[in-house]
Each structure stands twice: as C-alpha cells, then as structure tokens.
Write an enzyme that holds these catalytic residues in place. Structure first.
Site, mmCIF file in Angstrom:
data_model
loop_
_atom_site.group_PDB
_atom_site.id
_atom_site.type_symbol
_atom_site.label_atom_id
_atom_site.label_comp_id
_atom_site.label_asym_id
_atom_site.label_seq_id
_atom_site.Cartn_x
_atom_site.Cartn_y
_atom_site.Cartn_z
ATOM 1 N N HIS A 156 10.526 -14.315 -5.425
ATOM 2 C CA HIS A 156 10.808 -12.864 -5.389
ATOM 3 C C HIS A 156 9.592 -12.043 -5.812
ATOM 4 O O HIS A 156 9.744 -10.933 -6.336
ATOM 5 C CB HIS A 156 11.995 -12.502 -6.306
ATOM 6 C CG HIS A 156 13.165 -13.411 -6.162
ATOM 7 N ND1 HIS A 156 14.162 -13.197 -5.235
ATOM 8 C CD2 HIS A 156 13.488 -14.565 -6.807
ATOM 9 C CE1 HIS A 156 15.065 -14.179 -5.326
ATOM 10 N NE2 HIS A 156 14.670 -15.027 -6.273
ATOM 11 N N SER A 277 -15.212 2.220 2.279
ATOM 12 C CA SER A 277 -14.530 3.453 2.647
ATOM 13 C C SER A 277 -15.573 4.528 2.905
ATOM 14 O O SER A 277 -16.624 4.553 2.260
ATOM 15 C CB SER A 277 -13.617 3.893 1.492
ATOM 16 O OG SER A 277 -13.375 5.277 1.556
ATOM 17 N N LYS A 283 -14.762 1.552 -3.042
ATOM 18 C CA LYS A 283 -13.837 0.711 -2.283
ATOM 19 C C LYS A 283 -14.471 -0.515 -1.646
ATOM 20 O O LYS A 283 -15.571 -0.464 -1.115
ATOM 21 C CB LYS A 283 -13.183 1.532 -1.167
ATOM 22 C CG LYS A 283 -12.077 2.415 -1.635
ATOM 23 C CD LYS A 283 -10.880 1.602 -2.088
ATOM 24 C CE LYS A 283 -9.658 2.496 -2.203
ATOM 25 N NZ LYS A 283 -8.679 2.205 -1.221
ATOM 26 N N GLU A 290 -5.876 -7.577 6.633
ATOM 27 C CA GLU A 290 -4.919 -6.587 7.144
ATOM 28 C C GLU A 290 -4.857 -6.631 8.669
ATOM 29 O O GLU A 290 -3.783 -6.529 9.271
ATOM 30 C CB GLU A 290 -5.308 -5.180 6.671
ATOM 31 C CG GLU A 290 -5.072 -5.001 5.179
ATOM 32 C CD GLU A 290 -5.691 -3.727 4.614
ATOM 33 O OE1 GLU A 290 -6.137 -2.857 5.396
ATOM 34 O OE2 GLU A 290 -5.740 -3.609 3.376
#
Ligand code: ARG
Length: 459
Positions: A156, A277, A283, A290
């Site tokens: 979980h 970024s 970043k 992704e």
C-alpha cells in the site's frame, strides 16, 4: 500513381482514394523482407520448372540490385507506388524487362504481405529478446552488488518489512524473464510460412511450399490458405506481450520517480539520463522514467486497435488488415526504445544506501519481527500482535523507533522482553532471518542469483 492492376478499370483512381488506400509510406520499412521472400519464391518456382534457371537468375540478380541500391541510397522508395510490393515489382521490370513480370506467378499480394509481416516481426522479436536480455544483465549486476543494501519493502506504499535492493530488483528480474519467455513462445507459434496461400485459395501451380518454408527458415508451411492470409493472431500476441513489457517498465519507472523524489532520495539519476527546468534552476527531473510510463498507453492502444480491427472481419483477406502495420511498427519502436533507455538509466543510476537503510529503520518495518520474538518465547501470535501494537502506539507518541525504546519501556508492556530484543529486531536480523527461497536473506538471495546467472549464460 503506379499500380499493379488497372486492366478492368476505365477511369483513373481518384487522388484522395489513391492516398487513402496506399501503404507505401509505412510498408517501405520491410523492403528487405519483401525481396527476401521474392527470392525464395522464384528459387522454388525454378526448382518446380515453372520458371527456367535463366529466368530465375535474372530475377534474383535484379532483386539483389534493387536491395543494394535502396541500401546505398541511389534508389529512393517514393510514394508514387501503391505499396512496397508494387515498388519492387515495377523496379524489377524496369531493370530486367519482361522477365520481371513472371515474379508474381503463383502468388498474391495477400500471401506476400502476410509473409513480409511475419519475416519482419520475427526479426523484431529477436531484437526485443536481446534488449530484454540486456536489461536482465544490468539487473543481475545490481542484484549482486546490493545483497546487503537494506531498504523498506512496501505494501500500500506504506513501509512494511525491510528487504534489500537486490531483492526488490530481483522482482523485476522475474517479470522481464517471463517477458522473454513470452517472446520465445510467440516466435515458436508464428513460425510457419504463408507463401503459396495465394489470394485465399492456394494456386493451381505445383508450388513446393515445404521448400519455400525451408528457404525462409520457417518450421513448415501454414496449413490453411484462408487462415494464412488473414491470420493476425501473432501480432495481437506480440502487442499483448509488449504491453506487458511496458506495464513492467511503467511500474519500475513509477518507482524510480518516487525513489528520485526529494522526500525519498533513494536514487540519484545520472545527469545524462535526466533533464532540467527552463525556469527552476534547481530542478533535475526524471523525464525518461515519466516518458516510459507515458508511452505505455501507446502500446496498449495498439493492442486494442488491432483487436478491434480484427473482430468483425469475415474470411479471408480484407483491406482492414492493412491497419495492422502502423500500429505494430509504432508499438515495436516504442517498446524497443523504452527498453534501451530504461536499461541505460538503470545502469547509470546511483543508489543511496544510507538513505535507503535509514528509511527502512523508521516506519516500524521490524514490528513483525518484534511480534515473532514474543512468539518464539511462547506468546500466542494474536497476543504478540496486540503487545507490539501497543509498543508502536507509544513509539508514535514519543516519536521513537522500536529500536530506541528502553528495556524498561518494553517490559512495561510485556515482561517476556529481554536484552536480546534489540538484536532480534535489528534490520540485519530482520532481513537475514528470511532465508526461505525467494526471500531477501543474503543466503537465499545468493542461491537465486546463481540460478539467474546460469539462466542468462545458457540463453
Ligand atoms: N498493403 C496491403 C496490406 O498491407 C497489401 C495487401 C494488398 N492486398 C489486396 N488484396 N489489396 O494489407
């Protein structure tokens, strides 16, 4: 507009219809397979005395010339042809004259395209298998390095029990190993040759289908000519197997994204495998993971698309089937690309052992082991569960880990506890005591690693 037909037509094809119908823009990618199939076909035709040796030699020379010229860039596959079959045949006739018109004897584009697609897919299955093997090799290397790298195991997405990185990665090893075996199954089942099925009902020429199959390294000819030209099962199987590969890659990507987050910091992605970024200078984003996660949808989409395209098609060939190609090509390209990139990302990623171990220490991942300690001292498990539950509650109130409680605090809840509780719930003990095969204990893990090593060496 160069077409192989037209005799029974009195009008030119409408330009929009021509474009809508044409497949050259995508089937040009199997020009080499088309030529290989044609060479096998004429070799068989000559052996059966349907063509002369001289005709066969001329045709083969012409076909080889076309392939060479396509490959050296002097012959461009342009969209003035309807499909790759028309392109090859028209060029052959252009090169060797009328004898080129004999190439299509005893053949239809229906069995020809069925063959081309099988030849193409077979090669791609081997490539996919090779990429999967490369990923397994990286996983095994990491597993060997990390049999004592402790980390929390989750259920979980809540910390559950401590495991090792080797064990966690080993789960993915099993998934990708199954993916490889699916590739092998598909190859074995699809490896029959459709050539000789004609348009749908075979041909009246005395073709030797066994011989053509042998020349093209198939296990034998297909056994029903209608099925031969309309079978796309193997593509659906491949799309399904690739969807499963992508599902595995996507789960793994999701974990990499979580592990790479500021909150976890379990891993550091290599600069070569991350992006920045345009506005936030700090970043370093996990874009590759992704994108792999995102591209999974494309491959699932291709599977749904082909299943749907096939569901209402009466026997035998229908033009709907041309729709298999773009979807399958895209799915293969996507899966291969994702496998290669993911493998590179994993191979260059740094695992932060301390962060992982610290995380495993917090979150009561040793609570089950504390209960087991009581059980080993004669307390029934259900009571032990309750006692440790109380300890956890007091730890939460005091913002402590089980390891930080004093013996007095332990004894206040159960007098069964003694000094050896600390050793019993240390992370090392928690992991190392789990030595049934398939568990994270080092001894069990090393046995599994040896088996996986033998598997990779044998393949
Ligand atoms: N481009 C076609 C396909 O991909 C080739 C077969 C053409 N056959 C036909 N009867 N029109 O399916």
């Amino acid at each position: 507009m160069a077409q192989l037909w037209g005799g029974r037509f009195t009008k030119e094809t409408d330009k929009l219809v021509y474009d809508f119908n044409a497949s050259i823009s995508f089937d040009k990618r199997f020009y080499a397979q088309d030529i290989r199939g044609s060479i096998a076909h004429v070799t068989m035709l000559a052996r059966q005395k349907i063509l002369t040796e001289e005709e066969k030699n001329q045709i083969i020379e012409g076909l080889n010339g076309i392939r060479e010229d396509v490959e050296n860039g002097t012959l461009l596959i342009t969209e003035e042809y309807e499909d790759i079959h028309s392109f090859v045949e028209a060029n052959l006739i252009g090169r060797i004259g009328d004898v080129g018109k004999k190439l299509h004897t005893g053949r239809s584009r229906n069995d020809q395209v069925a063959l081309d697609m099988k030849l193409y897919t077979r090669d791609e299955i081997l490539e996919l298998d090779g990429l999967l093997k490369g990923l397994l090799e990286v996983l095994l290397k990491l597993m060997k390095e990390h049999t004592e790298t402790y980390m929390p195991g989750f259920t979980h997405l809540q910390k559950a029990q401590p495991v090792t990185l080797a064990h966690h990665l080993g789960a993915y090893f099993e998934m990708f190993r199954r993916d490889r075996s699916r590739m092998k199954d598909i190859y074995r089942r699809m490896n029959t040759c459709p050539l000789g099925a004609g348009a749908l009902a075979g041909t009246t020429y005395p073709l030797d289908r066994e011989y053509t199959a042998e020349l093209l390294e198939f296990d034998g000819p297909t056994l029903n000519s209608m099925d031969s030209v309309s079978d796309r099962d193997y593509l659906i199987e491949l799309l399904s197997a690739m969807s499963t590969v992508m599902m595995h890659l996507s789960r793994f990507s999701e974990e990499v994204i979580i592990w790479n987050s500021n909150e976890y910091q379990f891993v550091e992605l290599d600069d070569a495998y991350s992006t920045g970024s345009s506005i936030m200078p700090q970043k370093k984003n996990p874009d590759i993971a992704e994108l792999v996660r995102g591209k999974t949808g494309r491959v699932y989409g291709a599977l749904m698309s082909l299943l749907t395209a096939m569901k209402g098609i009466p026997l035998a060939y229908n033009k709907d089937m041309q729709e298999d190609k773009e979807q399958v090509f895209d799915a293969i390209d996507t899966t291969k690309g994702c496998l290669a990139l993911f493998t590179g990302m994993l191979d260059t990623m740094k695992f932060r052992r301390e962060k992982m171990a610290d995380s495993a220490k917090n979150g009561f991942t040793n609570a089950t082991d504390a209960a087991d300690y009581l059980v080993n001292h004669g307390v029934p498990f259900r009571d032990a569960h309750g006692i440790v539950g109380q300890l956890v509650l007091s730890c939460i109130e005091k913002d402590k880990a089980l390891d930080d409680l004093t013996l007095e605090e332990y004894k206040a809840v159960s007098t069964v506890f003694e000094e050896d509780i600390y050793e019993a719930i240390s992370m090392k003990t928690c992991v190392e005591m789990r030595n049934v095969i398939g568990a994270p204990g080092k001894a069990a893990m090393e046995k599994v690693i040896a088996q996986e090593e033998a598997y990779l060496a044998a393949e």
